[in-house]
Design an enzyme around this catalytic site. Structure first.
Site, PDB file in Angstrom:
ATOM      1  N   GLU A   9      44.100  40.077  33.300  1.00 25.30           N
ATOM      2  CA  GLU A   9      43.444  40.814  34.393  1.00 25.30           C
ATOM      3  C   GLU A   9      44.331  42.019  34.655  1.00 25.30           C
ATOM      4  O   GLU A   9      45.443  41.881  35.155  1.00 25.30           O
ATOM      5  CB  GLU A   9      43.300  39.925  35.626  1.00 25.30           C
ATOM      6  N   GLU A  26      45.433  55.144  36.862  1.00 27.93           N
ATOM      7  CA  GLU A  26      45.653  54.239  37.988  1.00 27.93           C
ATOM      8  C   GLU A  26      46.974  54.595  38.669  1.00 27.93           C
ATOM      9  O   GLU A  26      48.029  54.597  38.044  1.00 27.93           O
ATOM     10  CB  GLU A  26      45.696  52.786  37.518  1.00 27.93           C
ATOM     11  N   LYS A  72      55.500  32.217  36.463  1.00 25.25           N
ATOM     12  CA  LYS A  72      56.534  33.252  36.516  1.00 25.25           C
ATOM     13  C   LYS A  72      56.060  34.333  37.475  1.00 25.25           C
ATOM     14  O   LYS A  72      55.306  35.224  37.113  1.00 25.25           O
ATOM     15  CB  LYS A  72      56.765  33.832  35.116  1.00 25.25           C
ATOM     16  N   CYS A 118      44.457  46.417  42.238  1.00 25.99           N
ATOM     17  CA  CYS A 118      43.936  46.816  40.926  1.00 25.99           C
ATOM     18  C   CYS A 118      42.505  47.319  41.020  1.00 25.99           C
ATOM     19  O   CYS A 118      42.067  48.124  40.190  1.00 25.99           O
ATOM     20  CB  CYS A 118      44.028  45.646  39.955  1.00 25.99           C
TER      21      CYS A 118
END
Length: 493
Positions: free
Chosen positions: A264, A396, A189, A298
């Protein structure tokens, strides 16, 4: 000036639309589609099938059938041959894949062509070799009597792979390659923002000759196709890359069926400059760590710890370097940094900039849109002089925003760097290797680079401590997450 779009990419954009269901390209069960945009212009690149629960149900049924049939009977040698063939096809179509990735993500074509796509091919090639080498062992048991005791490594089953928009094809390869190598079937997906290269990969898998049902690609929204995949009782494992918030939700939902889960997730990675760091290497490395792929990474090195004694020098040169970064259309060979993925994300990043200003951080450069780069979602490379407690230095941002954090005591750097819920990656620049290695061991991060940044290889594990995730991608470590260990005892008396 722009590079011409490869003919195969142009042809693909004209025909793309259907999802890939176990070996057949077809419309979504609902017949609905959604637009896929070019973030450099805001224009529609294609309209793609909007997969949902019914499509996931069909994909799982086909995956289970293949697992218990044609794919399940495929020998390790044949699995390796198919993966190796796929890596060859990826290399043969590299120009097309890079162009599609650049247009859909907004990253410079040169980055996609020289970094993303070669690494994708490398991952399939690397795990092709593991297909014939990942097995069990004979055990030296001491139970009274005489026994042959051994273990088998068996595929975990049907895998649901949910991938993000920043490195669409590369992160898909992190999940597909090890899962297929050990005999799992996979339902992929991709992000609804960047599904194009996943669908192109499906065409290459067809050409490579993978049995029907082995892989499905279902583009769609997370709350529809993604949620259906996580909730489905016929899915044995979920491998997810994305935000911490969504990862936590997946973990909770997967608990209902006790699925295997690897995550992750995010990061707020520190880059630490030691007193003896080479200034030229540091400047280049720090700018790369923070602004590569528009900062939509990331593991972006978005916290830069600088010795106070060197602060003025580095601030001046970092600002000069950031202002020199050329922004523009991804297919323009002069472009060094492209647009952010969407208008919504651009506004989110600019919201963090405003928050930084409100909390007293000093804006040194950037912090605003760059309409001169194009009509899309461009934000100038941004640098703040910040403090640890400020939001821009804690959360973040996932955009081109760097927080510079001065320090005096080298013994405190590790503590400050670790003072975050994240633990994905870190960078150290310095010439005293004893000090650098001691610091690397003290950092709570899944990967630490010394005198380099964002160094990736299929053989090296990738994953994070703390809220940066569960489990590891890449290397032999990834294979453990796609297999179950079965212990077999044979009584020899």
């Amino acid at each position: 000036m722009r590079l011409p779009l490869p003919e195969k990419a142009e042809a693909f954009l004209k025909r793309v639309g259907p999802l890939y269901l176990g070996g057949t390209f077809r419309k979504a069960a609902t017949g609905e589609v959604f637009p896929v945009l070019n973030p450099a212009t805001g224009e529609v690149l294609a309209r793609v099938a909007r997969g949902g629960k019914e499509d996931v149900d069909q994909a799982v049924a086909l995956a289970r059938k293949a697992l218990e049939g044609s794919w399940g009977r495929t020998s390790p040698d044949e699995r390796g041959r198919l993966l190796f063939r796929l890596s060859e096809l990826i290399e043969a179509h590299a120009d097309t894949l890079a162009a599609l990735e650049a247009l859909n993500v907004g990253k410079p074509y040169a980055e996609a062509r020289t970094a993303d796509i070669p690494l994708v091919a490398q991952h399939f090639r690397y795990f092709a070799g593991w297909a014939t080498k990942w097995g069990g062992e004979v055990l030296p048991v001491s139970f009274p009597g005489e026994y042959l005791a051994y273990t088998r490594r068996e595929p975990v089953g049907v895998v649901g792979a949910i991938t993000p928009w920043n490195f669409p094809l590369l992160i898909a390869s992190w999940k597909l390659a090890p899962a297929l190598a050990v005999g799992c079937t996979v339902i992929l997906k991709p992000s609804e923002l960047t599904p194009l290269t996943a669908l192109y990969l499906a065409e290459l898998m067809e050409e490579a000759g993978f049995p029907k049902g082995t892989v499905s690609v279902i583009p769609g929204y997370g709350e529809e196709a993604g949620a259906a995949l996580v909730a489905h009782p016929g899915v044995d494992k979920i491998s997810f890359t994305g935000s911490v918030e969504v990862g936590k939700g997946i973990l909770k939902q997967a608990a209902e069926t006790l699925k295997r889960v690897t995550l992750e997730l995010g990061g707020k990675s520190p880059v630490i400059l030691l007193e003896d760091a080479d200034p030229k290497r540091v400047l280049k490395g720090a700018l790369f760590a923070s602004f590569f792929n528009q900062g939509e990474v990331c593991a972006a090195g978005s916290r830069l710890f600088v010795p106070k004694s060197k602060l003025d020098y580095f601030l001046e040169n970092l600002v000069t370097g950031a202002q020199a970064i050329q922004q523009g259309h991804p297919l323009d060979p002069r472009t060094q940094m492209g647009p952010l993925i969407s208008r919504e994300h651009m506004e989110r990043v600019l919201g963090y900039v405003q928050r930084g200003l409100e909390e007293g951080a000093t804006l040194l450069t950037g912090g605003e849109p760059n309409p001169g780069a194009g009509p899309g979602f461009f934000v100038k490379p941004t640098i703040f002089l910040a403090e640890d407690g400020q939001t821009i230095a804690r959360e973040e941002i996932f955009g081109p925003v760097l927080s510079v954090l001065p320090y005096e005591d080298p013994e405190e750097v590790a503590r400050r760097a670790n003072a975050t819920p994240y633990g994905l990656a870190a960078g150290i620049f310095g010439q005293d290797m004893r000090r650098a290695i001691r610091l690397a061991h003290a950092l709570k991060a899944g990967t630490v680079w010394i005198n380099g940044y964002l160094l990736l290889d299929a053989a090296s594990p990738w994953g994070g401590y703390k809220e940066s995730g569960i489990g590891r991608e890449m290397g032999r470590y990834a294979l453990e997450h796609y297999t179950e260990v079965k212990s077999v005892w044979l009584n020899l008396t």
